[in-house]
Write a protein that holds these residues in place. Structure first.
Motif, short mmCIF file in Angstrom:
data_model
loop_
_atom_site.label_atom_id
_atom_site.label_comp_id
_atom_site.label_asym_id
_atom_site.label_seq_id
_atom_site.Cartn_x
_atom_site.Cartn_y
_atom_site.Cartn_z
N ALA A 1 0.65 -0.90 0.08
CA ALA A 1 0.56 0.08 0.11
C ALA A 1 0.88 1.69 -0.08
CB ALA A 1 -0.77 0.22 1.17
N LEU A 2 2.29 1.42 0.54
CA LEU A 2 2.72 2.46 1.37
C LEU A 2 3.37 2.44 -0.81
CD1 LEU A 2 4.62 1.65 3.69
CD2 LEU A 2 2.54 3.68 3.69
N GLU A 3 3.94 2.11 -1.53
CA GLU A 3 4.75 2.17 -2.64
C GLU A 3 3.39 2.88 -3.36
OE1 GLU A 3 5.29 -2.13 -3.98
OE2 GLU A 3 6.99 -2.69 -2.75
N LEU A 4 2.16 2.58 -3.24
CA LEU A 4 1.04 3.16 -4.19
C LEU A 4 1.34 4.86 -3.91
CD1 LEU A 4 -1.89 0.95 -3.82
CD2 LEU A 4 -0.27 0.87 -5.74
N LEU A 5 1.11 5.18 -2.86
CA LEU A 5 1.72 6.27 -2.16
C LEU A 5 3.00 7.29 -1.78
CD1 LEU A 5 -0.02 5.91 1.26
CD2 LEU A 5 -0.82 6.10 -0.49
N GLU A 6 3.90 7.06 -2.57
CA GLU A 6 5.47 7.51 -2.74
C GLU A 6 5.11 8.95 -3.79
OE1 GLU A 6 7.72 7.04 -0.80
OE2 GLU A 6 7.27 4.93 -0.23
N PRO A 7 5.98 9.39 -3.64
CA PRO A 7 6.12 10.17 -2.20
C PRO A 7 5.53 10.19 -1.22
CG PRO A 7 6.78 11.43 -3.64
CD PRO A 7 5.75 10.78 -4.08
N ILE A 8 6.13 9.93 0.05
CA ILE A 8 5.62 9.99 1.33
C ILE A 8 6.24 11.45 1.91
CG2 ILE A 8 4.83 9.64 3.35
CD1 ILE A 8 4.16 6.91 1.71
N ASP A 9 5.08 12.56 2.20
CA ASP A 9 6.44 13.56 3.36
C ASP A 9 6.16 13.16 4.30
OD1 ASP A 9 6.12 14.86 0.88
OD2 ASP A 9 4.71 16.60 1.54
N GLN A 10 5.59 13.21 5.81
CA GLN A 10 5.89 12.12 6.38
C GLN A 10 5.15 10.77 6.96
OE1 GLN A 10 7.93 13.72 9.19
NE2 GLN A 10 7.56 11.93 10.24
N LYS A 11 5.54 10.31 8.30
CA LYS A 11 3.72 8.64 8.22
C LYS A 11 4.41 8.89 9.84
CE LYS A 11 6.75 5.20 6.75
NZ LYS A 11 7.78 4.50 5.61
N PHE A 12 2.98 8.60 10.01
CA PHE A 12 3.04 8.13 11.89
C PHE A 12 2.33 6.70 11.87
CE2 PHE A 12 1.97 12.81 10.78
CZ PHE A 12 3.06 13.70 11.39
N VAL A 13 3.22 6.18 12.42
CA VAL A 13 2.74 4.89 12.19
C VAL A 13 2.33 4.14 13.87
CG1 VAL A 13 4.10 2.49 12.23
CG2 VAL A 13 5.00 4.32 11.02
N ALA A 14 1.09 3.57 13.64
CA ALA A 14 0.52 2.93 15.13
C ALA A 14 0.48 1.90 14.80
CB ALA A 14 -0.94 3.86 15.59
N ILE A 15 0.60 1.02 16.11
CA ILE A 15 0.19 -0.37 16.23
C ILE A 15 -0.51 -0.48 17.80
CG2 ILE A 15 0.71 -2.90 16.80
CD1 ILE A 15 3.52 -2.04 15.05
N SER A 16 -2.29 -0.97 17.07
CA SER A 16 -2.74 -0.62 18.21
C SER A 16 -3.10 -1.97 18.27
CB SER A 16 -4.16 -0.37 17.90
OG SER A 16 -3.79 1.12 17.24
N ASP A 17 -3.19 -2.76 19.97
CA ASP A 17 -4.37 -3.62 19.90
C ASP A 17 -5.82 -3.98 19.89
OD1 ASP A 17 -1.94 -4.68 20.83
OD2 ASP A 17 -1.63 -4.75 23.31
N LEU A 18 -6.42 -4.58 19.41
CA LEU A 18 -7.76 -5.14 19.61
C LEU A 18 -8.32 -6.05 20.71
CD1 LEU A 18 -7.93 -6.47 15.44
CD2 LEU A 18 -9.12 -3.91 16.57
#
Length: 395
Positions: A317-334
């Motif tokens: 999915a990230l490949e579809l969005l390049e170039p990316i100015d800034q990323k914020f990554v979050a991993i949440s428990d379900l």
């Protein structure tokens, strides 16, 4: 911070107030909506994700940004190429004309016996079209639906087509200024019907007696209640971890490639196409929705975590969005409730999943409503009750 009072709870407090229940809505946070809130200004997002720098000047004014932490569209952009294929068009015409009460529309399909796999076969649809139809139109998250009777799937595709016909370019709705507007709307609905809201109110203890909830203790006082709705963070002993979701918020200075320069879109990458067990979702909105500075776009990628390297899982999915100015990554428990509330009268919502639409949240709302009241949720009845208060024309 999972300790957020979300959209689902705001919707249920609105519904219960309209239904004549006396509702007190307490929130630890100083704002409505919890995890389904929108973060503004942009500086706050950088802080929240512990980024050392503040946003560069190229991002524009911080207060022009409203960034959803959990993206959801309310139920396509350039799908016409696919719709124009003759076999697929024949299939869609069959679905549009299908009426479960009129056997003349069945064309040899038995809605209660014929599987969806056989319906696809009947119209000679290829694997890519099947993936697209099941996951992007009918919004299934697995392929289990293929081997059960086709009625529910046909009705789901009908809903998509009818929504598309009603709203023009897309069947989805999205509020200007971000999803944070939605919980506030339901909070206002609750207040109109006598519901009380208390923000910035810490919850010290859920008070039980004989296995049943009797109140909530806050700052030395107990608010008594007969039933309690809350998110999983308030009752860790009554929920279980059911997995994890990774979400990556990406700021872009361009629309996504091959989307006709759309200023909003939803992309669903079906599991089969990337050798996974769960789909990858991309939700993109922009300055056109008053959520970003002029010329800027926000794309949020999400999926259910399947390996020990979640960031590698969302690479397609990230490949579809390049170039990316800034990323914020979050991993949440379900989390999901282990207690159905029958005895305790404590009703926990489920954590928000990786999907970029509201279907699973709506199912949870209807499920909690049924467990609380013993009856199915009746939307028409809600509308009638509102008409009694506001009159027919105000809706």
């Amino acid at each position: 911070d999972p300790e957020r009072f979300g959209l689902l709870e705001c919707i249920l407090s609105g519904i219960m107030s309209v239904n004549g229940k006396k509702v007190l809505h307490m929130d630890r946070n100083p704002y409505y909506g919890g995890e389904s809130s929108s973060i503004t200004p942009l500086e706050e997002l950088y802080k929240r994700f512990s980024l050392p720098d503040s946003p560069p000047e190229s991002m524009g004014r911080g207060r022009d940004w409203n960034v959803d932490l959990i993206p959801k569209f309310l139920m396509a952009n350039d799908l016409m190429g696919m719709f124009e294929k003759r076999r697929f068009r024949k299939f869609l015409v069959f679905v549009a004309n299908f009426d479960e009460n009129d056997p003349k529309t069945f064309e040899g399909v038995d809605p209660k016996a014929t599987t969806m796999r056989d319906v696809y076969k009947k119209f000679d649809l290829g694997q890519d079209v099947i993936d697209f139809t099941g996951h992007a139109l009918a919004l299934y998250r697995t392929d289990d639906y293929l081997d059960v009777p086709c009625l529910e799937t046909i009705n789901r595709i009908k809903l998509y087509s009818e929504s598309l016909a009603r709203y023009g370019k897309s069947p989805y709705l999205y509020p200007l200024y971000g999803l944070g507007e939605l919980p506030q709307g339901f909070a206002r609905l609750s207040a109109i019907y006598g519901g009380t809201y208390m923000l910035n109110k810490p919850v010290d203890e859920i008070v039980m007696e004989g296995g049943k909830v009797i109140g909530v203790k806050s700052e030395g006082e107990v608010a008594r209640c007969k039933q309690l709705i809350c998110d999983p963070s308030y009752i860790p002993d009554r929920v279980r971890k059911a997995g994890q979701v990774i979400r990556v918020i990406c700021i872009l200075s361009h629309p996504i490639k091959n989307t006709n320069d759309a200023n909003s879109c939803q992309i669903i990458i079906p599991q089969n196409q990337v050798n996974r067990n769960s789909d990858i979702y991309v939700c993109m909105i922009s300055y056109a929705h008053n959520v970003a500075a002029q010329g800027k776009y926000i794309a949020i990628v999400s999926t259910t975590v399947e390996t020990s390297e979640p960031e590698a899982e969302i690479e397609p999915a990230l490949e579809l969005l390049e170039p990316i100015d800034q990323k914020f990554v979050a991993i949440s428990d379900l989390y999901e409730p282990t207690d159905d509330g029958t005895e305790s009268q404590v009703f926990a919502s489920r954590s928000y999943d990786a999907t970029t639409h509201f279907e699973t949240t709506c199912n949870d709302i209807k499920d909690i409503y049924k467990r609380m009241t013993g009856t199915d949720f009746d939307f028409e009845n809600m509308k009638r009750k509102q008409n009694d208060v506001f009159g027919e024309d105000e809706q």
